[in-house]
Design an enzyme around this catalytic site. Sequence first.
Site, PDB file in Angstrom:
ATOM      1  CG  ASP A  44      -0.397  -0.035   2.525  1.00 19.79           C
ATOM      2  OD1 ASP A  44       0.838  -0.077   2.622  1.00 19.79           O
ATOM      3  OD2 ASP A  44      -1.157  -0.013   3.515  1.00 19.79           O
ATOM      4  CG  ASP A  83      -0.054  -4.148   1.891  1.00 19.64           C
ATOM      5  OD1 ASP A  83      -0.483  -4.806   2.856  1.00 19.64           O
ATOM      6  OD2 ASP A  83       0.753  -3.210   2.001  1.00 19.64           O
ATOM      7  CE  LYS A 113       2.551  -5.956   3.748  1.00 22.53           C
ATOM      8  NZ  LYS A 113       1.998  -4.949   4.679  1.00 22.53           N
ATOM      9  CD  GLU A 115      -0.203  -1.817   8.016  1.00 23.16           C
ATOM     10  OE1 GLU A 115      -0.589  -1.070   8.951  1.00 23.16           O
ATOM     11  OE2 GLU A 115       0.394  -1.396   7.011  1.00 23.16           O
ATOM     12  CD  GLU A 182       7.230  -0.711   8.055  1.00 25.91           C
ATOM     13  OE1 GLU A 182       6.334  -1.428   7.556  1.00 25.91           O
ATOM     14  OE2 GLU A 182       7.447   0.471   7.711  1.00 25.91           O
TER      15      GLU A 182
HETATM   16  O1  KIV Z   1       3.262  -1.349   1.757  1.00 27.63           O
HETATM   17  C1  KIV Z   1       4.442  -1.711   1.804  1.00 27.63           C
HETATM   18  O2  KIV Z   1       5.237  -1.415   0.917  1.00 27.63           O
HETATM   19  C2  KIV Z   1       4.866  -2.496   2.954  1.00 27.63           C
HETATM   20  C3  KIV Z   1       6.325  -2.735   3.127  1.00 27.63           C
HETATM   21  C4  KIV Z   1       6.980  -1.500   3.616  1.00 27.63           C
HETATM   22  C5  KIV Z   1       6.604  -3.899   3.993  1.00 27.63           C
HETATM   23  O3  KIV Z   1       4.066  -2.911   3.739  1.00 27.63           O
END
Ligand code: KIV
Length: 264
Positions: A44, A83, A113, A115, A182
């Site tokens: 994202d 993401d 993915k 969070e 992270e």
């Molecule tokens: O969105 C993204 O690029 C990420 C990375 C920084 C791991 O989540």
Amino acid sequence: MPITVRDIRAFKERKERFAMLTCYDALSARLLDEAGIPLLLVGDTLAMVVLGHDSTLPVTVDEMLHHTRAVRRGAKDAFVVGDMPFMSYQGSLEEGIHNAGRFLKEAGANCVKLEGGGRVLELVSRLTDAGIPVMGHLGLTPQSVHQFGGYRVQGRADEQAHQIVKDAKSLEAAGAFAIVLEAIPSDVGEEVTNSLEIPTIGIGAGPHCDGQVLVFHDFLGITPGKLPRFVKRYANLGDEIRAAAGAYATEVAEGVYPGPEHSY
Ligand code: KIV
């Protein structure tokens, strides 16, 4: 051969460190795939490095899907991670499951993915049951930037570090197949990595993680200004692009380009 979740698990079993890079378009995906990068994350961060927003919050599911499709078209073997953007899974389980499904069904992602720790466990378990592999993301989770009060290293205090280790174990138990860590201290990255059977993928989480991830524009030296300490620039494409654009503009102004060899 296309990379699968089994290959990603096997990296850890064989203690083989692996690289992931973010990617947002088809031709870059093709280059990274040809270079042998096994995982491409359509992050994202698209919001910031491609769309020009000042945080990851504004990007929508449809924008993420548009770029995930492009990366899927360019990547032959790489495992494509979609993401889930801010508020595409925080509202309700049903919404989270519906949006995650779109990444696989409409954009060809291999997994999603998302969070967070405790608050996403039920979703992780439901997605895993539905056949949607999930990559977790702990530590500095940029979708919570306003709650953190800025982009700050997480897990410096003992209590916070313990919480990260606990969340990582819970994500693993809920079915996550890998976890991005992270901006946390190296010793916390090490403790999480050693506590899990599934691989960790660090970004500012030290050298002990099973894999590492960097943002495309950062590692190529395109992102302007000061970057976080954990970024290593492997090229200086920002300078090269400026120089090439300047040379092109000069040649056009001087009538040097196009020459006879570029003309019909
Ligand atoms: O969105 C993204 O690029 C990420 C990375 C920084 C791991 O989540």
